[in-house]
Motif scaffolding. Structure first.
Motif: not given
Length: 373
Positions: A146-149, A151, A178-179, A181-182, A369
């Protein structure tokens, strides 16, 4: 706090009485000082349907366009040897393991039933039927990146479905700024849906390194799994002693993010390779061998209440092998042909076969990613 954390994570990992007994026996051996291998990260393919911006296995995965997968019989022989050394857990990784059409057969045939099995996936190929197949094959935990890319590919309902079948679910995140919030979202879902969250200490490749603020704030949370505490039982790196990485090529390494090989299973059995590693690294006291930043090394010591020797700091010469240029480099052996080919190739775009760039059979654009798969 640590006892509560240990029992919470044992409950989320072990699926049957034989696994519980084996994990507890392993814990006693480790704490008594008996050399014990506990966990194996096992890459069963180099093929992946994503192109991750700073994938930890990039240097190994793209040595050729379509490398062969590790055969099931080879995995079975290797796991039998690991079982004799005390292993209690294997984490199936890659590449993207679900690319393999025989993945369920591999897990069912090649891994003893008293070993805890987790499978890492980017979730692009996950379905409810495949989750059922994982359970039938003997998987204990599905580890969803799980992470930004991720989603779009991550589906919380699949995690809930896996939990309804009695499978454990781990959300795998990378601890970089950068991660943030995730990671917070993953921790919230873990509480609500009864998951665990795996904190991955980042290699310094196309990122600024560890986000210490969030990492140290939540590291001891009972829902958080982190390799130091999980496999060494203390604030000490388990790489090369209680935990090892076996590549799809058969190379044996200390860590999936440190690509210095200590031997190859096509050339010798696992035991002598692991014994060489254990005898060397049991003397190496480090919070994380992956760290190359002196400031972060000092902060880790302060937060963990340790005084680990900064001379053990990794080098920044090669992000995929922090042993390069250090005293540990001389202990490693030449890379496999796959890695040699990769190193000899000029830099440029890495192609993935068109038939693999699909999600559930639908053509997809190849994405960049932030996390390993």
């Amino acid at each position: 706090m640590l006892i509560r954390k240990a029992f919470t994570q044992l409950r989320m990992a072990a699926r049957n009485p034989s696994q519980v007994r084996r994990v507890l026996a392993s814990e006693l051996k480790m704490r008594s000082g008996t050399p014990t291998l506990r966990s194996v990260e096992l890459a069963v393919t180099w093929v992946c349907n994503l192109k991750c911006e700073f994938c930890y296995a990039e240097d190994l995965m793209y040595a050729q366009k379509r490398p062969p997968n590790m055969p099931i019989d080879f995995v079975r022989k290797m796991m039998d040897q690991a079982h004799e050394l005390g292993v209690v857990h294997v984490n199936i990784t890659g590449g993207e393991p679900m690319i393999r059409k025989d993945l369920f057969e591999l897990i069912d045939r090649a891994i003893p039933k008293d070993i805890v099995v987790s499978v890492v996936t980017n979730s692009t190929l996950l379905t409810e039927d495949k989750i059922k197949s994982f359970k039938d094959a003997g998987v204990s935990t599905i580890q969803m990146s799980y992470g930004q890319y991720y989603l779009k590919s991550f589906k919380r309902e699949y995690g809930r479905f896996a939990r309804s079948l009695g499978l454990g679910v781990t959300i795998s995140v990378v601890n970089i700024e950068s991660e943030r919030q995730n990671i917070l979202d993953a921790l919230k879902w873990a509480e609500e849906d009864d998951y665990s969250v795996l904190f991955n200490y980042p290699m310094r490749y196309k990122n600024g390194g560890l986000d210490p603020e969030l990492y140290w704030k939540y590291r001891y949370h009972p829902r958080v799994r982190e390799d130091n505490l999980f496999w060494s039982g203390k604030d000490r790196c388990p790489a090369g002693t209680h935990k090892i990485y076996v590549t799809n090529d058969g190379d044996v390494m200390t860590c999936d993010r440190i690509h210095g090989s200590f031997g190859n299973l096509h050339q010798e059995r696992l035991e002598p390779i692991w014994r060489r590693m254990y005898d060397e690294f049991i003397k190496v006291k480090s919070f994380c061998l992956l760290e190359t930043c002196p400031k972060q090394w000092t902060q880790n010591n302060e937060r963990a209440g340790k005084s680990y020797d900064p001379s053990l700091l990794g080098s920044g010469q090669d992000p995929f092998n922090v042993f390069k240029g250090t005293k540990f480099e001389k202990l490693t052996v030449p890379a496999t042909k796959f890695t040699q080919d990769m190193m000899s190739r000029s830099s440029g775009s890495r192609e993935i076969p068109a038939d693999l760039a699909k999600v559930n059979g639908t053509p997809q654009p190849v994405k960049q990613s932030v996390e390993r798969d």
